[in-house]
Design a protein around this motif. Sequence first.
Motif, mmCIF file in Angstrom:
data_model
loop_
_atom_site.group_PDB
_atom_site.id
_atom_site.type_symbol
_atom_site.label_atom_id
_atom_site.label_comp_id
_atom_site.label_asym_id
_atom_site.label_seq_id
_atom_site.Cartn_x
_atom_site.Cartn_y
_atom_site.Cartn_z
ATOM 1 N N MET A 9 5.030 -1.290 -6.346
ATOM 2 C CA MET A 9 3.943 -1.019 -5.669
ATOM 3 C C MET A 9 3.621 -1.965 -4.484
ATOM 4 S SD MET A 9 0.030 -0.267 -6.699
ATOM 5 C CE MET A 9 -0.503 -1.985 -7.476
ATOM 6 N N CYS A 12 6.643 -2.277 -1.721
ATOM 7 C CA CYS A 12 6.516 -1.224 -1.072
ATOM 8 C C CYS A 12 5.165 -1.217 -0.074
ATOM 9 C CB CYS A 12 6.098 0.077 -1.765
ATOM 10 S SG CYS A 12 6.125 1.743 -0.827
ATOM 11 N N THR A 29 -5.000 1.553 0.344
ATOM 12 C CA THR A 29 -5.628 2.732 -0.118
ATOM 13 C C THR A 29 -4.597 3.926 -0.814
ATOM 14 O OG1 THR A 29 -7.538 2.593 1.130
ATOM 15 C CG2 THR A 29 -7.330 4.732 0.125
ATOM 16 N N LEU A 30 -3.578 4.265 -0.039
ATOM 17 C CA LEU A 30 -2.931 5.398 -0.505
ATOM 18 C C LEU A 30 -1.442 4.712 -1.491
ATOM 19 C CD1 LEU A 30 -2.234 7.553 2.754
ATOM 20 C CD2 LEU A 30 -3.897 7.689 0.704
ATOM 21 N N ILE A 31 -1.060 3.548 -1.328
ATOM 22 C CA ILE A 31 0.116 3.222 -2.065
ATOM 23 C C ILE A 31 -0.328 3.006 -3.438
ATOM 24 C CG2 ILE A 31 1.962 1.328 -2.540
ATOM 25 C CD1 ILE A 31 2.283 3.471 -0.044
ATOM 26 N N VAL A 33 -2.645 4.149 -5.080
ATOM 27 C CA VAL A 33 -2.972 5.595 -5.793
ATOM 28 C C VAL A 33 -1.617 6.087 -6.156
ATOM 29 C CG1 VAL A 33 -4.027 7.828 -5.384
ATOM 30 C CG2 VAL A 33 -5.210 5.701 -4.448
ATOM 31 N N LEU A 34 -0.748 6.320 -5.342
ATOM 32 C CA LEU A 34 0.557 6.863 -5.467
ATOM 33 C C LEU A 34 1.093 6.409 -6.735
ATOM 34 C CD1 LEU A 34 2.591 8.651 -4.676
ATOM 35 C CD2 LEU A 34 3.684 7.079 -3.040
ATOM 36 N N PHE A 35 1.167 4.888 -6.912
ATOM 37 C CA PHE A 35 1.879 4.523 -7.934
ATOM 38 C C PHE A 35 0.974 4.437 -9.338
ATOM 39 C CE2 PHE A 35 4.676 2.528 -4.799
ATOM 40 C CZ PHE A 35 5.832 2.295 -5.565
ATOM 41 N N LEU A 37 -0.751 7.308 -10.024
ATOM 42 C CA LEU A 37 -0.303 8.746 -10.458
ATOM 43 C C LEU A 37 0.912 8.731 -10.987
ATOM 44 C CD1 LEU A 37 -1.906 10.678 -7.310
ATOM 45 C CD2 LEU A 37 -2.791 10.352 -9.760
ATOM 46 N N ILE A 38 1.840 7.943 -10.466
ATOM 47 C CA ILE A 38 3.265 7.977 -10.902
ATOM 48 C C ILE A 38 3.130 7.393 -12.519
ATOM 49 C CG2 ILE A 38 5.644 6.854 -10.812
ATOM 50 C CD1 ILE A 38 5.144 7.076 -7.752
#
Length: 446
Positions: A9, A12, A29-31, A33-35, A37-38
């Motif tokens: 994270m 990236c 904000t997005l990175i 949240v993405l990780f 969820l992963i």
Amino acid sequence: MLTILGLGMILCFMYLIMSRRMTPLVALTLIPVLFALIAYGLGFYFDSLSHIQLNDLGEMMLEGVKKLAPTGVMLLFAILYFAIMIDTGLFDPSVKFILRLVKGDPLKVILGTITLTIIVSLDGDGSTTYMICVAAMLPLYKRLGMSPLIMACLMMLASGIMNLTPWGGPTARAASALQVDPSDVFVPMILPMLFAIGWLYFLGFMYGRMERKRLGIMDLDISHGDNIQISNNPEANRAHLRWFNGLLTVVLMICLVKGVLPMPILFMIALCIALFVNYRDIDMQKDLVAHHAGSALNVVGIIFAAGIFTGLLTGTGMVDSMSKELVAVIPDSMGPFLAPITAVLSMPLTFFMSNDAFYYGVLPILSEAAGHYGIEPVEMARAAIVGQPVHLLSPLVPSTYLLCGLAGIEFGQHQKFTIKWAIITCFVMLIVALVFGMFPFYSVAT
């Protein structure tokens, strides 16, 4: 698995903002949240991730935002306050004085930048330091055609060195984490700090000579200095109220240092007083606030986005996992070298995680291991604060965004330009500390 996701994270995120594929606001904000969820999805297959529940992610993010909310509010009103002070013409006399002193010489301007930052940094607050120093020096850089990257670099390095004072934050954190006296940590480190300041002046001298060779020395006469104004809004100038605005700012700075009220409240009150006294016309007040709202909201938005990043990084347990894995990979043969190892590790670790996470999460574990080799906790505390000049380049440090915003430069540009000099500054302190015995290079229990 948590360690892998945490490192992934962070790497990236850093790649996306440094390659300018995402803005810091979007990436922060997005990175995460993405990780997150992963991590939740992988929790069905890995027991180490089973504690991460989808319903808890929102609370983690909100908790991170709550912790940074006072900082965001403070920056919003602080930026507006100093912007209004610039409009009133408060800093015009100081610019005229400096302009007369340097006489259009880029070398003197750069050395003056370092000196001013060191003096103002004594209050221990990076945001206030940048707001004052940039307001005073940026017009000179623009007038002479000098690079604002050099200005931001030198200001940040000077602030990073002075941040080692006990009231600056890191020293107090390290001392409290290891239960030692902050003065025992700081006083021996004064000598390494002085050497680092000497190195900084040498770096400034080299850049100053380069800029002098590139631009030459401008012959700026006194009449030009008298016409210099930082504000680009002549209608907002309030030269007849300069004494009041100066007194208000001095009182504000004293209250900030004394901690009379929380910083956000002090700036809110000061801004309202400044608007009321200087501009009785309500429409003009609204126009001035609206004029500066763009730059203020840009910085504040990033701060709240950083809250989501840190909230998920901490709440999911990624920070704790990375800390434990770090200690586990250090072989026994390296134990006697734990003091310099800690000093070197303080650079990347305080870059990738908050000071709190490093000093309260990682440092006690490292210090406990070092105790088996005769290394005292106070020596480990001194080693742990060496990496602060690099720490200030972290995307998790709010004041760095403020510096870049005020200087009008990209965050990624600032990182690329400054990182090598920040690392060298840290190593200057490290080498001096080892030579003069502030902490041992090699130690074994007797």
